[in-house]
Design a protein around this motif. Sequence first.
Motif, mmCIF file in Angstrom:
data_model
loop_
_atom_site.group_PDB
_atom_site.id
_atom_site.type_symbol
_atom_site.label_atom_id
_atom_site.label_comp_id
_atom_site.label_asym_id
_atom_site.label_seq_id
_atom_site.Cartn_x
_atom_site.Cartn_y
_atom_site.Cartn_z
ATOM 1 N N HIS A 104 6.596 2.023 -6.432
ATOM 2 C CA HIS A 104 7.291 1.342 -5.339
ATOM 3 C C HIS A 104 6.318 1.230 -4.173
ATOM 4 N N PHE A 105 6.309 0.082 -3.492
ATOM 5 C CA PHE A 105 5.293 -0.129 -2.447
ATOM 6 C C PHE A 105 5.417 0.875 -1.307
ATOM 7 N N ASN A 106 6.616 1.410 -1.097
ATOM 8 C CA ASN A 106 6.737 2.411 -0.030
ATOM 9 C C ASN A 106 6.074 3.731 -0.429
ATOM 10 N N ASP A 107 6.113 4.067 -1.722
ATOM 11 C CA ASP A 107 5.368 5.242 -2.200
ATOM 12 C C ASP A 107 3.870 5.007 -1.999
ATOM 13 N N THR A 108 3.442 3.798 -2.287
ATOM 14 C CA THR A 108 2.017 3.470 -2.132
ATOM 15 C C THR A 108 1.596 3.550 -0.662
ATOM 16 N N ARG A 109 2.450 3.079 0.224
ATOM 17 C CA ARG A 109 2.131 3.156 1.661
ATOM 18 C C ARG A 109 1.993 4.614 2.082
ATOM 19 N N ARG A 110 2.917 5.439 1.601
ATOM 20 C CA ARG A 110 2.879 6.873 1.945
ATOM 21 C C ARG A 110 1.601 7.520 1.400
ATOM 22 N N ARG A 111 1.285 7.256 0.153
ATOM 23 C CA ARG A 111 0.105 7.870 -0.466
ATOM 24 C C ARG A 111 -1.182 7.382 0.196
ATOM 25 N N GLU A 112 -1.215 6.107 0.508
ATOM 26 C CA GLU A 112 -2.425 5.536 1.126
ATOM 27 C C GLU A 112 -2.667 6.191 2.478
ATOM 28 N N ALA A 113 -1.587 6.362 3.253
ATOM 29 C CA ALA A 113 -1.745 6.958 4.585
ATOM 30 C C ALA A 113 -2.230 8.403 4.481
ATOM 31 N N ALA A 114 -1.683 9.141 3.513
ATOM 32 C CA ALA A 114 -2.071 10.546 3.355
ATOM 33 C C ALA A 114 -3.532 10.666 2.936
ATOM 34 N N LEU A 115 -3.968 9.814 2.018
ATOM 35 C CA LEU A 115 -5.348 9.905 1.525
ATOM 36 C C LEU A 115 -6.351 9.368 2.543
ATOM 37 N N ARG A 116 -5.903 8.388 3.341
ATOM 38 C CA ARG A 116 -6.789 7.828 4.365
ATOM 39 C C ARG A 116 -7.213 8.928 5.332
ATOM 40 N N GLU A 117 -6.284 9.855 5.637
ATOM 41 C CA GLU A 117 -6.602 10.980 6.525
ATOM 42 C C GLU A 117 -7.766 11.802 5.991
ATOM 43 N N ARG A 118 -7.933 11.800 4.673
ATOM 44 C CA ARG A 118 -9.018 12.593 4.073
ATOM 45 C C ARG A 118 -10.212 11.721 3.736
ATOM 46 N N GLY A 119 -10.165 10.471 4.180
ATOM 47 C CA GLY A 119 -11.305 9.578 3.963
ATOM 48 C C GLY A 119 -11.371 8.981 2.575
#
Length: 478
Positions: A104-119
Motif C-alpha cells: 500500500h502506498f501509505n506503507d511505502t511512504r512510512r518506510r521511505e521516511a524512516a529509511l531516509r532518516e538513516r540515509g
Amino acid sequence: ATAQIGVTGLAVMGSNLARNFARHGHTVALHNRTYAKTKALVDQHGHEGDFVPAETAEDFVASLQKPRRIVIMVKAGEATDAVIDEFTALLEPGDVLIDGGNAHFNDTRRREAALRERGIHFVGAGISGGEEGALNGPSIMPGGSEESYKSLGPLLESIAAKAEDGSPCCTHVGPDGAGHFVKMVHNGIEYADMQLIAEAYDLLRSVAGYEPGRIAGTFREWNQGRLDSYLIEITAEVLAHTDAATGRPFVDVVADEAEQKGTGRWTVQTALDLGVPVSGIGEAVFARSLSGHTGLRAAARGLSGPTAEALTGDEARVFADQVEQALYASKVVSYAQGWNMISRASEEYGWDINLGAMAAIWRGGCIIRAAFLDRIRAAFAADPALPTLLADQGFADEVGRAQEAWRTVVATAVRHGVPTPGFSAALAYYDALRAERLPAALTQAQRDFFGAHTYRRTDRPGSFHTLWSGDRSEQSVD
Ligand code: 2AM
C-alpha cells in the motif's frame, strides 16, 4: 563484491526477476530466508547468467557492489517490514532498498521516511505483468528519490518490457509512495477493464444469443481494432477453450464468484479519501463483491425479471457492433477517471507525476497493455494539463460517435435484465460531466433546508441561508 543487484525473496516473482536481471548481463546476488529456494534457483537456472547465491543476509550484502541495490520480493505486509529491518542493520548511507511487492502506498511512504532518516534510499516499485512479465519484461513503476533512480534506473530499464517504439516500460514515477500509488491505480483500471469486458461478453451471450465460441471470434475481431489489448486477447482464448472433463465451454464450468486480493478495493478507498469519482473502478469492485454473496443471490433467485427475447440474425450482428462501441466509450471514461485520480494524488502529495509517461510505461509488460495507451500518451503530449481524457479532441470525437450505440446498449441491457453496472456508470458519468446544469442544486437546497448548510447562488457571490421554518427570507452568511 561483484554483484550489481541483489534479490531477496525467491518465490516465483523474485526468481523470475533475478533471472531477468541475469539474462540482461547483470551479476545477481541471491538470497532467501530458507536457502533451499536459493539453491534450487541456481541448480535449475544457474546457466542463464551470473548468480552469486548467499546463505546469510551478511554474505548477501557483502557480495553487492556499492551503493548496494537490493530488491525485496516477499509478500506485502509484515514480511516486508521484517526483511527491511533485517537489511537496514547491514546497509550504509547511499544504499538502495527496493520493495517490488504490492505494498500500500501509505506503507511505502512510512518506510521511505524512516529509511531516509538513516540515509538509505527506499524505493517502492510497482511491478506489473505477473510471473511471465517478471521473467520476460514487466512494466516497472519505481518511486523514491531522484538520486536512487540514477543508479537503479538503468538496471530496471534494462529488464523492463519495451514498447513498440523501443522505449522501456519503466520510468521514475515520483517521490516516496508515487510508484506504488500508480501501480494501485493500474490495478484499479485493470478491474474496470475486466468488468467492462465481462459485461460485453454477457450481452453478446444473453442479448445477441451468441455461443462462447462465436464470442471468442467477436473478441478476436475487436482485437484487430481500437480495443487491441492483452485483456481482449486472453478473453478470446478463454472463451474458445473447452473443458476437457465435460466437453462444455470452459467459461460455463467456472464458479461465477469473483475474488480479489485488495488493490481494487484500495483504489476505491483512496479515491473516496481524495474525493475523485472513479465510478468505473468502484462498480467493478462491487460487481466482484456481489458475485461472491451466494446467500443473497440464492435468496433473490425467484425475483421477477423481463421477458425480452434474444436477438437474431442481422439484429444480433448490429447489436454486437454497438456493444463494441459501448465497451470502447466506457473504457475511455474509466481511464479518464483513473488519470484524474493520479493527477489529484500527484497534487496532494507533491509527486509531480508526468501523466503521459504513465501511459507510456503501461504500453507493454503489464496486464492493461494496449494500443490504446499510446493514444493516452499522445493526448498528454499534446496537452500536459489536459483536465480529463474526455477533453482530448480525438477521444471526444470517438466517444461522441459511439454515444448513440452506447445508449442503445445500456437501454437494451436494462430491457433484457442484464446487469451492466460498468457501462451504465460510465455513461452516467459522461452525461453528468457534459450537463449544463446538475440536480446538485436541489441537493444543496435540501441541505440548507434540514441542516442550514448554506448555498451559493448562480447570480451573485456569497453564501446564503433561507429561513425555511420562518418567513423563508434569505440571509446572507459570511
Ligand atoms: P521462504 O522461502 O523462506 O518461505 C514468498 O513467500 C517469499 O517471501 C518466499 O521467498 C519466503 O521465504 C519469503 N518470506 C515470507 N515471509 C518472510 C519473512 N518474514 N522474512 C523473510 N522472507 C519471507
